[in-house]
Design a protein around this motif. Structure first.
Motif, PDB file in Angstrom:
ATOM      1  N   ALA A   5       0.892  -1.156  -0.102  1.00 34.88           N
ATOM      2  CA  ALA A   5       0.087  -0.042   0.103  1.00 34.88           C
ATOM      3  C   ALA A   5       0.812   1.246   0.002  1.00 34.88           C
ATOM      4  N   TYR A   6       1.870   1.262   0.913  1.00 34.91           N
ATOM      5  CA  TYR A   6       2.973   2.219   0.789  1.00 34.91           C
ATOM      6  C   TYR A   6       3.315   2.785  -0.518  1.00 34.91           C
ATOM      7  N   ASN A   7       3.678   1.593  -1.207  1.00 30.15           N
ATOM      8  CA  ASN A   7       4.516   1.732  -2.438  1.00 30.15           C
ATOM      9  C   ASN A   7       3.721   2.324  -3.436  1.00 30.15           C
ATOM     10  N   VAL A   8       2.088   1.857  -3.311  1.00 29.81           N
ATOM     11  CA  VAL A   8       1.119   2.439  -4.576  1.00 29.81           C
ATOM     12  C   VAL A   8       1.343   3.843  -4.312  1.00 29.81           C
ATOM     13  N   GLN A   9       1.330   4.195  -3.271  1.00 35.76           N
ATOM     14  CA  GLN A   9       1.033   5.586  -2.830  1.00 35.76           C
ATOM     15  C   GLN A   9       2.374   6.265  -3.335  1.00 35.76           C
ATOM     16  N   LEU A  10       3.551   5.575  -3.003  1.00 32.99           N
ATOM     17  CA  LEU A  10       4.610   6.302  -3.348  1.00 32.99           C
ATOM     18  C   LEU A  10       4.962   6.513  -4.981  1.00 32.99           C
ATOM     19  N   LYS A  11       4.440   5.466  -5.611  1.00 34.55           N
ATOM     20  CA  LYS A  11       4.514   5.354  -6.976  1.00 34.55           C
ATOM     21  C   LYS A  11       3.607   6.629  -7.645  1.00 34.55           C
ATOM     22  N   SER A  16      16.315   3.991   0.535  1.00 35.25           N
ATOM     23  CA  SER A  16      17.219   5.040  -0.196  1.00 35.25           C
ATOM     24  C   SER A  16      15.769   5.838  -0.946  1.00 35.25           C
ATOM     25  N   VAL A  17      14.627   5.354  -1.391  1.00 40.27           N
ATOM     26  CA  VAL A  17      13.753   6.213  -1.899  1.00 40.27           C
ATOM     27  C   VAL A  17      13.165   7.266  -1.421  1.00 40.27           C
ATOM     28  N   ALA A  18      13.489   7.304   0.135  1.00 36.25           N
ATOM     29  CA  ALA A  18      13.122   8.483   0.760  1.00 36.25           C
ATOM     30  C   ALA A  18      14.313   9.433   1.157  1.00 36.25           C
ATOM     31  N   ASP A  19      15.576   9.095   0.670  1.00 29.70           N
ATOM     32  CA  ASP A  19      16.692   9.797   0.723  1.00 29.70           C
ATOM     33  C   ASP A  19      16.787  11.097   0.024  1.00 29.70           C
ATOM     34  N   THR A  20      16.927  12.253   0.533  1.00 36.36           N
ATOM     35  CA  THR A  20      16.716  13.397  -0.220  1.00 36.36           C
ATOM     36  C   THR A  20      17.916  14.041  -0.702  1.00 36.36           C
ATOM     37  N   ILE A  21      19.170  13.526  -0.201  1.00 30.27           N
ATOM     38  CA  ILE A  21      20.478  13.732  -0.894  1.00 30.27           C
ATOM     39  C   ILE A  21      21.150  12.850  -1.889  1.00 30.27           C
ATOM     40  N   SER A  22      20.256  11.879  -2.267  1.00 31.57           N
ATOM     41  CA  SER A  22      20.894  11.109  -3.167  1.00 31.57           C
ATOM     42  C   SER A  22      20.833  11.673  -4.659  1.00 31.57           C
ATOM     43  N   ASN A  23      21.815  11.509  -5.638  1.00 32.16           N
ATOM     44  CA  ASN A  23      21.837  11.776  -6.932  1.00 32.16           C
ATOM     45  C   ASN A  23      21.312  10.740  -7.811  1.00 32.16           C
ATOM     46  N   VAL A  24      21.125  10.024  -7.395  1.00 33.37           N
ATOM     47  CA  VAL A  24      20.421   8.699  -8.394  1.00 33.37           C
ATOM     48  C   VAL A  24      18.812   9.276  -8.551  1.00 33.37           C
ATOM     49  N   GLU A  25      18.256   9.054  -9.660  1.00 30.57           N
ATOM     50  CA  GLU A  25      16.989   9.648  -9.955  1.00 30.57           C
ATOM     51  C   GLU A  25      16.168   8.952  -9.165  1.00 30.57           C
ATOM     52  N   LEU A  26      15.008   9.623  -8.559  1.00 30.18           N
ATOM     53  CA  LEU A  26      13.877   9.020  -7.776  1.00 30.18           C
ATOM     54  C   LEU A  26      13.565   7.999  -8.437  1.00 30.18           C
ATOM     55  N   LYS A  27      12.907   7.963  -9.729  1.00 32.55           N
ATOM     56  CA  LYS A  27      12.397   6.699 -10.366  1.00 32.55           C
ATOM     57  C   LYS A  27      13.189   5.556 -10.416  1.00 32.55           C
ATOM     58  N   ASP A  28      14.470   5.655 -10.481  1.00 29.51           N
ATOM     59  CA  ASP A  28      15.368   4.581 -10.576  1.00 29.51           C
ATOM     60  C   ASP A  28      15.457   3.819  -9.255  1.00 29.51           C
ATOM     61  N   ARG A  29      15.304   4.634  -8.248  1.00 34.13           N
ATOM     62  CA  ARG A  29      15.562   4.241  -6.654  1.00 34.13           C
ATOM     63  C   ARG A  29      14.377   3.557  -6.358  1.00 34.13           C
ATOM     64  N   PHE A  30      13.174   4.059  -6.933  1.00 34.67           N
ATOM     65  CA  PHE A  30      11.879   3.352  -6.497  1.00 34.67           C
ATOM     66  C   PHE A  30      12.055   1.974  -7.300  1.00 34.67           C
ATOM     67  N   ASN A  31      12.227   1.913  -8.574  1.00 31.29           N
ATOM     68  CA  ASN A  31      12.319   0.787  -9.272  1.00 31.29           C
ATOM     69  C   ASN A  31      13.200  -0.255  -8.755  1.00 31.29           C
ATOM     70  N   ALA A  32      14.267   0.299  -8.197  1.00 32.67           N
ATOM     71  CA  ALA A  32      15.382  -0.869  -7.399  1.00 32.67           C
ATOM     72  C   ALA A  32      14.635  -1.396  -6.336  1.00 32.67           C
ATOM     73  N   MET A  50       9.412   7.879   5.571  1.00 34.23           N
ATOM     74  CA  MET A  50       9.309   6.433   5.094  1.00 34.23           C
ATOM     75  C   MET A  50       8.611   5.815   6.629  1.00 34.23           C
ATOM     76  N   PRO A  51       7.040   5.714   6.524  1.00 37.85           N
ATOM     77  CA  PRO A  51       6.557   5.573   7.761  1.00 37.85           C
ATOM     78  C   PRO A  51       6.805   4.021   8.342  1.00 37.85           C
ATOM     79  N   LEU A  52       7.219   3.144   7.525  1.00 36.62           N
ATOM     80  CA  LEU A  52       7.115   1.655   7.654  1.00 36.62           C
ATOM     81  C   LEU A  52       8.347   1.341   8.828  1.00 36.62           C
ATOM     82  N   ASP A  53       8.181   0.672   9.548  1.00 37.20           N
ATOM     83  CA  ASP A  53       9.323  -0.036  10.393  1.00 37.20           C
ATOM     84  C   ASP A  53       9.919  -1.003   9.714  1.00 37.20           C
TER      85      ASP A  53
END
Ligand code: HEC
Length: 152
Positions: free
Chosen positions: A57-63, A110-126, A75-78
């Protein structure tokens, strides 16, 4: 004569008590297998299944957020629950599970990492590909559903 009658009454009383008692016992034994079947048929999601559904559910919303051009900062999940949650039917964590779980946790965080220089979409798909990597051997059922999370 009177005491003889009293004794007979007592004997009849005790006999019927024992008959009733043993009947009850027999009924109990006969009932038990049906009870077990009922429990077996009921769907009771395990703690792990519940947590997996929360991750889904979290990732549906994140997408949706990512597609809308928003960044996610919390990232609200433990995710440590992956190490502790009980699995269905007392299943344990396999060697395959252990080899995938930490890689997944890191990628999801890493999807919620604000200082990463990898594209957000790529981190999410990873992260989603790491869901799939574990599911390929550990739980194949939800794979089609998880695949739909990937951002094209
Ligand atoms: C390290 C292995 C692993 C990872 C990583 C993993 N899963 Fe799972 N998943 C499982 C296992 C094992 C089950 C079965 C759990 C059970 O039955 O107790 C499961 C169950 C599920 C279920 C079914 C729950 C139910 O109702 O029965 C869904 C949906 C799911 N996972 C989605 C995901 C998503 C989405 C991700 C990534 C965000 C993910 N999983 C990451 C191993 C994994």
């Amino acid at each position: 004569m009177e005491s003889y009658l009293n004794n007979r009454v007592l004997i009849v009383f005790f006999c019927s008590f024992f008959v009733l008692f043993s009947c009850k016992n027999e009924q109990k034994i006969a009932e038990e297998p049906t009870k077990k079947n009922v429990e077996y048929d009921m769907y009771q999601p395990s703690e792990m299944a519940g947590f997996m559904n929360a991750m889904y559910a979290y990732n549906v919303q994140l997408k949706q957020q990512i597609i809308a051009g928003e960044t996610s900062v919390n990232m609200p999940l433990d995710l440590m629950k992956l190490h502790s949650a009980e699995m269905s039917n007392g299943k344990g964590r396999t060697a395959v599970w252990n080899s995938f779980v930490n890689v997944f946790i890191e990628s999801q965080q890493s999807v919620a990492d604000t200082i990463s220089n990898v594209e957000l979409k790529d981190r999410f798909n990873a992260a989603i590909n790491n869901c799939l990597a574990c599911h390929k051997t550990e739980c194949v059922g939800p794979i089609p559903k998880i695949k739909k999370l990937l951002i094209q």
